[in-house]
Write a protein that holds these residues in place. Structure first.
Motif, PDB file in Angstrom:
ATOM      1  N   GLU A 226       0.803  -1.216   0.000  1.00 47.52           N
ATOM      2  CA  GLU A 226       0.000   0.000   0.000  1.00 47.52           C
ATOM      3  C   GLU A 226       0.849   1.285   0.000  1.00 47.52           C
ATOM      4  O   GLU A 226       0.534   2.242  -0.687  1.00 47.52           O
ATOM      5  N   HIS A 227       1.923   1.288   0.769  1.00 43.54           N
ATOM      6  CA  HIS A 227       2.703   2.524   0.885  1.00 43.54           C
ATOM      7  C   HIS A 227       4.005   2.498   0.094  1.00 43.54           C
ATOM      8  O   HIS A 227       4.763   3.453   0.099  1.00 43.54           O
ATOM      9  N   ALA A 228       4.234   1.375  -0.552  1.00 47.90           N
ATOM     10  CA  ALA A 228       5.378   1.273  -1.473  1.00 47.90           C
ATOM     11  C   ALA A 228       4.847   0.614  -2.740  1.00 47.90           C
ATOM     12  O   ALA A 228       5.049  -0.569  -2.967  1.00 47.90           O
ATOM     13  N   PRO A 229       4.105   1.387  -3.560  1.00 47.70           N
ATOM     14  CA  PRO A 229       3.416   0.790  -4.704  1.00 47.70           C
ATOM     15  C   PRO A 229       4.365   0.228  -5.766  1.00 47.70           C
ATOM     16  O   PRO A 229       5.577   0.424  -5.675  1.00 47.70           O
ATOM     17  N   LYS A 230       3.772  -0.456  -6.720  1.00 51.33           N
ATOM     18  CA  LYS A 230       4.523  -1.157  -7.777  1.00 51.33           C
ATOM     19  C   LYS A 230       5.751  -0.386  -8.246  1.00 51.33           C
ATOM     20  O   LYS A 230       5.663   0.786  -8.567  1.00 51.33           O
ATOM     21  N   GLY A 231       6.851  -1.071  -8.257  1.00 46.58           N
ATOM     22  CA  GLY A 231       8.083  -0.447  -8.719  1.00 46.58           C
ATOM     23  C   GLY A 231       8.894   0.168  -7.596  1.00 46.58           C
ATOM     24  O   GLY A 231      10.121   0.227  -7.670  1.00 46.58           O
ATOM     25  N   ASP A 232       8.219   0.618  -6.525  1.00 45.83           N
ATOM     26  CA  ASP A 232       8.943   1.285  -5.442  1.00 45.83           C
ATOM     27  C   ASP A 232       9.927   0.368  -4.740  1.00 45.83           C
ATOM     28  O   ASP A 232      10.996   0.795  -4.319  1.00 45.83           O
ATOM     29  N   PHE A 233       9.501  -0.881  -4.567  1.00 43.93           N
ATOM     30  CA  PHE A 233      10.309  -1.799  -3.784  1.00 43.93           C
ATOM     31  C   PHE A 233      11.730  -1.893  -4.348  1.00 43.93           C
ATOM     32  O   PHE A 233      12.717  -1.617  -3.659  1.00 43.93           O
ATOM     33  N   ASP A 234      11.813  -2.257  -5.618  1.00 41.91           N
ATOM     34  CA  ASP A 234      13.130  -2.366  -6.258  1.00 41.91           C
ATOM     35  C   ASP A 234      13.788  -0.998  -6.388  1.00 41.91           C
ATOM     36  O   ASP A 234      14.992  -0.858  -6.190  1.00 41.91           O
ATOM     37  N   ASP A 235      12.980  -0.014  -6.725  1.00 45.21           N
ATOM     38  CA  ASP A 235      13.511   1.322  -6.976  1.00 45.21           C
ATOM     39  C   ASP A 235      14.169   1.899  -5.719  1.00 45.21           C
ATOM     40  O   ASP A 235      15.301   2.375  -5.756  1.00 45.21           O
ATOM     41  N   LEU A 236      13.445   1.864  -4.602  1.00 47.20           N
ATOM     42  CA  LEU A 236      13.981   2.450  -3.367  1.00 47.20           C
ATOM     43  C   LEU A 236      15.253   1.736  -2.926  1.00 47.20           C
ATOM     44  O   LEU A 236      16.214   2.376  -2.484  1.00 47.20           O
ATOM     45  N   LEU A 237      15.248   0.415  -3.049  1.00 47.30           N
ATOM     46  CA  LEU A 237      16.426  -0.341  -2.612  1.00 47.30           C
ATOM     47  C   LEU A 237      17.612  -0.102  -3.541  1.00 47.30           C
ATOM     48  O   LEU A 237      18.759   0.018  -3.106  1.00 47.30           O
ATOM     49  N   GLU A 238      17.316  -0.001  -4.830  1.00 45.31           N
ATOM     50  CA  GLU A 238      18.391   0.226  -5.783  1.00 45.31           C
ATOM     51  C   GLU A 238      19.064   1.582  -5.538  1.00 45.31           C
ATOM     52  O   GLU A 238      20.275   1.714  -5.662  1.00 45.31           O
ATOM     53  N   ARG A 239      18.261   2.565  -5.188  1.00 43.05           N
ATOM     54  CA  ARG A 239      18.803   3.905  -4.957  1.00 43.05           C
ATOM     55  C   ARG A 239      19.761   3.969  -3.782  1.00 43.05           C
ATOM     56  O   ARG A 239      20.570   4.889  -3.692  1.00 43.05           O
ATOM     57  N   VAL A 240      19.647   3.040  -2.850  1.00 39.47           N
ATOM     58  CA  VAL A 240      20.591   3.045  -1.724  1.00 39.47           C
ATOM     59  C   VAL A 240      21.693   2.005  -1.926  1.00 39.47           C
ATOM     60  O   VAL A 240      22.464   1.716  -1.011  1.00 39.47           O
ATOM     61  N   GLY A 241      21.772   1.445  -3.137  1.00 40.19           N
ATOM     62  CA  GLY A 241      22.825   0.470  -3.403  1.00 40.19           C
ATOM     63  C   GLY A 241      22.500  -0.899  -2.850  1.00 40.19           C
ATOM     64  O   GLY A 241      23.378  -1.726  -2.650  1.00 40.19           O
ATOM     65  N   GLY A 242      21.232  -1.144  -2.619  1.00 42.33           N
ATOM     66  CA  GLY A 242      20.838  -2.425  -2.042  1.00 42.33           C
ATOM     67  C   GLY A 242      20.425  -3.420  -3.103  1.00 42.33           C
ATOM     68  O   GLY A 242      20.242  -3.074  -4.274  1.00 42.33           O
ATOM     69  N   THR A 243      20.283  -4.656  -2.670  1.00 46.52           N
ATOM     70  CA  THR A 243      19.799  -5.691  -3.564  1.00 46.52           C
ATOM     71  C   THR A 243      18.720  -6.451  -2.812  1.00 46.52           C
ATOM     72  O   THR A 243      18.693  -6.445  -1.587  1.00 46.52           O
ATOM     73  N   ASN A 244      17.834  -7.087  -3.541  1.00 47.27           N
ATOM     74  CA  ASN A 244      16.805  -7.854  -2.849  1.00 47.27           C
ATOM     75  C   ASN A 244      16.357  -8.999  -3.705  1.00 47.27           C
ATOM     76  O   ASN A 244      16.492  -8.979  -4.933  1.00 47.27           O
ATOM     77  N   ASN A 245      15.834 -10.024  -3.050  1.00 48.03           N
ATOM     78  CA  ASN A 245      15.319 -11.164  -3.781  1.00 48.03           C
ATOM     79  C   ASN A 245      14.425 -11.975  -2.863  1.00 48.03           C
ATOM     80  O   ASN A 245      14.265 -11.635  -1.691  1.00 48.03           O
ATOM     81  N   GLY A 246      13.882 -13.019  -3.400  1.00 52.02           N
ATOM     82  CA  GLY A 246      13.065 -13.924  -2.620  1.00 52.02           C
ATOM     83  C   GLY A 246      13.119 -15.282  -3.272  1.00 52.02           C
ATOM     84  O   GLY A 246      13.552 -15.406  -4.419  1.00 52.02           O
ATOM     85  N   SER A 247      12.721 -16.317  -2.549  1.00 51.44           N
ATOM     86  CA  SER A 247      12.683 -17.638  -3.155  1.00 51.44           C
ATOM     87  C   SER A 247      11.673 -18.501  -2.422  1.00 51.44           C
ATOM     88  O   SER A 247      11.364 -18.266  -1.260  1.00 51.44           O
TER      89      SER A 247
END
Lengths: 440, 435
Positions: B66-87
């Motif tokens: 709800e507060h991090a809509p589509k695209g935000d998740f990857d976008d926000l993390l990428e901007r801080v040099g982060g990486t993310n995934n799931g399995s």
């Protein structure tokens, strides 16, 4: 199952300044035989990764024996002056140590991964396989048969067919980069063991080679171990002479279709000429590529084909540098029915990169992602060895990684547009499709 | 007994009032933090007819909240040099972010948002897009790969259709096509809860701070409903495979033999002995199967062994590919002969020592990455009950004896417990059928 009441909305956190990037500053020295050493001690886990790179890649293949260089690499660990293959393997396995050779177009690399408690013996065995392999007939014929079977098995996979074909279309059969480093059936089947021995004697030499060590060791101890292990190995390796690269692929602007019966997906590759790793344009090109396809989900290619259309599991692009310049490749695999649409969308994204300046916010995100991710790029011994290997292979300045953030920061939208025009213009790229053709 | 310095991933655990287990692992050596959230749900929790739902939901979880809509998740993390995934796997689903130290709260905030505020954004369009992505993932990773369907078939042979390890995590296409929004909502509401999760905060942050942040971002969330678990009987270790033997034609050039056994579950002493056995048989050029099949026997191009660290029962596998002109049955006979020799007690002290060191080398390589350390801790807490169990498990290797390895082979890898799948070139199979 409803969740009442709805949990509170917490404000997004305000982040402080990022930690300054810490990049390992390695020690460097040269052995009396000319072997350059780069050593980065790091003690988090009891592991040492050692990579020895030698100028013995497929560029040196005798013309009638493509694959000879790779074959030599496979035989490094199949018997030496002091150890039969059986004795060597038993020793390595008892130590929990691994020695692997891999041969690319430019370099042959032997990598050792050792538990730190077995480093001394591991280094001695690494030196033994590199300097004194004996190419026993029995093991040579076994590896030859295995290599020939592996060539056939490889072509069962459409992704491999696409990879080999796009290299051929990009660089042509007349350039070493146009052929796979592992060679051809004819090349491997017919090469006499004497040729392999001669190849080793001519090319596996310390002068011009370099060794990277990263992990849990004491630098002074390593100095002693290397001096002892490589004492009897001498000579200067030749440098390769490469034919000039084309400006653009011969079939640039066209689709090369390789039909594949009953394909579930079409494997798509775009290939083009890249740029030299040492060129001033490298960093702007890396930033531009990051925006187009550096990240399989958030890059423009992935955002379009995967996130917007749902046609693919991912799409990405990358520069593939080599000592003689290099290439650029974009890749995806899509539903066969949307093959033509996917080619169209990819070309549209490439055209947009090469005609429109990238918005400031997108550029900012790419720079931050590239700079702030540096700690991860240096997290493990294997990654440190890889990053430091790049510096040595291309003769980049010793402080390359320390000064890297400043170079990324300096890239402008104009720089990105300039390099994109050269490297991402669809008219300068060849497309390879393995699967259903664009017209079907 | 082998004396090796024990490997450790030091950690502290704190349980929040809502049942969320928080594990802190401090390591200031790099300015990085990994936030790892593991939910105790996997494909084994799916209902027949809805296979693939756990994995499809994992895809949806990356489509925003709800507060991090589509695209935000990857976008926000990428901007801080982060990486993310799931399995997603048989027993668990995980989500993780690795970020520079300053961004640890961003990762926690994002995970909170999709634990607390995901349902309002879950809509039909999102489901359709990700259904397409997952079906393409199935094509790309399984159907369009040589031998890509073998593992799925081997599991159908090892386990009866009602056993939750019998179907693949990726799911069957008709089931994926049948998934409704309600299925996804119910699955999420049931399993994606504080009481069913383990949160690991690992890296350049103190344990005190990690616990404080966890309480701030997750402490107010509800525990969630009582989870309906697959019964132990339904998921027991089968005494014999559902189907013993099968031949599967595929678009491949060389026949390949897959031998599988359902064995002791992850965490048991017997599982550790079986793990040592897997290395002793197939890892390293001097290992038994490498010698018998590849180096001396010259029957196979390659051979591999594996052991799944799965919760209800482990799965032990041997996979060997024929060399040109070698009948795949010859590979099977040779594997059987080697296993019989091992079961009869011919294992040496040196073989076991080497296998234990090679296990250790792989453990050390994994531990070099913060993400892997966080995953190991989360997995131990999720399927073994606590992070501390991981130390016991890692220490258990050093005391494995040759007799134990032989006993494990005799007890679990007998011919009567084995499922054998032969993948053969499609042309050959047609010839055989005609004959």
């Amino acid at each position: 199952m409803p969740r009442n009441p709805s949990p509170a909305v917490l404000p997004a956190p305000r982040l402080g300044p990022p930690p300054p990037p810490r990049v390992p500053v390695p020690l460097r020295w040269t052995l009396p035989n000319g072997l350059r050493v780069v050593a980065a001690p790091m003690h988090r886990v009891p592991q040492v990764v050692v990579r020895l790179a030698i100028r013995a890649g497929s560029v040196f293949d005798p013309p009638e024996h493509p694959g000879a260089a790779s074959f030599v690499g496979s035989l490094m660990t199949e018997g030496t002056a002091s150890f039969s293959a059986e004795a060597l393997n038993a020793r390595l396995d008892l130590l929990g140590a691994a020695l692997h050779a891999s041969v690319g177009h430019d370099f042959a690399e032997v990598e050792g991964v050792f538990l730190s408690e077995t480093l001394a013996e591991g280094i001695a065995l690494l030196a033994e396989v590199v300097a004194r392999p004996t190419f026993p007939a029995d093991e040579t014929e076994r590896v030859r048969a295995e290599s020939l079977d592996a060539l056939v098995a490889r072509l069962d996979e459409p992704a491999n067919v696409a990879e080999d074909r796009v290299a051929l279309e990009t660089f042509g059969a007349g350039h070493p980069y146009g052929l796979p480093a592992f060679g051809t059936e004819e090349g491997i089947a017919g090469v006499p063991v004497e040729t392999l021995r001669r190849f080793h004697a001519e090319h596996y030499l310390p002068g011009g080679s370099f060794l990277i060590a990263a992990g849990d060791f004491d630098a002074d101890e390593l100095r002693g171990l290397l001096a002892d292990a490589f004492a009897g190995w001498t000579g200067e390796a030749r440098t390769a002479v490469y034919p000039p690269l084309r400006e653009v692929p011969a079939e640039a602007g066209r689709d090369v279709v390789v039909p594949w019966v009953d394909a579930a997906q079409s494997e798509i590759r775009f290939g083009g000429i890249g740029l030299d790793r040492r060129a001033p344009g490298w960093v702007p090109a890396a930033v531009a590529n990051y925006i187009l396809g550096g990240s399989t989900i958030t890059g423009r290619l992935g955002a379009n084909l995967r996130e917007d259309k749902g046609w693919t599991y991912g799409a990405r692009s990358t520069f593939t540098p080599g000592l003689a310049g290099g290439g650029w490749i974009a890749e995806t695999a899509v539903d066969v029915e949307v093959t033509a649409d996917a080619l169209g969308e990819m070309r549209a994204e490439m055209r947009r990169m090469s005609t429109e300046p990238v918005p400031a916010d997108e550029l900012r995100r790419a720079k931050d992602a590239l700079v702030l991710s540096l700690p991860r790029a240096f997290e493990t011994p294997a990654r440190v060895a890889s990053r430091l290997g790049t510096v040595e292979a291309y003769g980049l300045p010793a402080d390359y990684w320390e000064t890297h953030p400043a170079r990324v920061e300096a890239v402008t939208a104009e720089d990105v547009l300039r390099v994109s025009r050269v490297h991402f213009d669809p008219a300068r790229l060849v497309a390879v499709v393995v699967g259903a053709g664009a017209g079907e | 007994m082998l004396t090796l310095k024990p490997l450790r991933i030091p950690s502290r655990t704190h349980v929040l009032a809502n049942g969320l287990r928080v594990i802190a692992h401090e390591d200031p050596s790099s300015p990085l933090v990994t936030v790892h959230l593991m939910y105790h749900v996997g494909s084994k929790d799916e209902a027949p007819g809805r296979t693939g739902l756990a994995h499809l939901l994992e895809h949806l979880m990356f489509e925003g909240s709800e507060h991090a809509p589509k695209g935000d998740f990857d976008d926000l993390l990428e901007r801080v040099g982060g990486t993310n995934n799931g399995s997603t796997w048989l027993d668990r689903t995980n989500y993780y972010e690795t970020v520079p130290t300053h961004a640890v709260e961003l990762a926690l905030w994002l995970e909170r948002d999709r634990m607390a505020h995901f349902l309002p954004v879950l809509d039909a369009e999102m489901l359709e897009t990700q259904r397409g992505v997952v079906i393409n993932e199935r094509r790309q990773s399984y159907e369009n790969r040589p031998y890509g369907m073998a593992d799925e078939r081997l599991h159908q042979m090892l386990f009866a259709p009602e056993h939750p390890y019998s179907w693949p995590t990726i799911g069957y296409v008709p089931d994926l096509e049948a998934v409704t929004l309600d299925d996804a909502r119910t699955f999420y509401s049931t399993y994606y809860t504080a009481g069913n999760a383990v949160l690991v905060v690992a890296g350049d942050v103190t344990a005190e701070r990690a616990f404080e942040l966890a309480a701030h971002y997750f402490g107010d969330l509800p525990r969630g409903p009582v989870i309906p678990r697959v019964s132990l009987d339904a998921a027991a270790v089968p005494a014999a495979p559902a189907i013993r033997r099968e031949t599967m034609p595929d678009e491949v050039s060389f026949p390949r033999a897959y031998l599988g056994w359902a064995v002791a579950p992850y965490g048991s002493r017997e599982w550790v002995a079986l793990d040592v056995l897997a290395y002793l048989l197939g890892d390293g050029e001097s290992s038994r199967l490498q010698r018998a099949l590849v180096r001396e026997g010259r029957l196979a191009q390659e051979v591999d062994t594996y052991l799944y660290p799965t919760e209800r029962c482990g799965v032990f596998g041997v996979v060997a590919t024929s060399r040109t002109g070698v009948a795949v049955e010859t590979l099977e006979d040779t594997v059987r002969r080697v296993l019989d020799e091992v079961a009869a007690g011919g294992v040496t002290e040196d073989e076991v020592t080497g296998a234990i060191r090679r296990v250790r080398a792989d453990q050390v390589a994994e531990m070099a990455m913060l993400e892997e350390r966080a995953d190991s801790l989360a997995y131990a807490a999720t399927v073994l009950g606590s992070a501390e169990k991981l130390e016991e498990l890692m220490d258990a290797y050093a005391t494995v004896t040759p007799e134990e390895v032989s006993r494990a082979a005799a007890a679990w890898l007998g011919a009567e417990r084995c499922a054998t799948l032969m993948v053969v070139p499609a042309g050959d199979a047609e010839v055989r059928d005609a004959a």
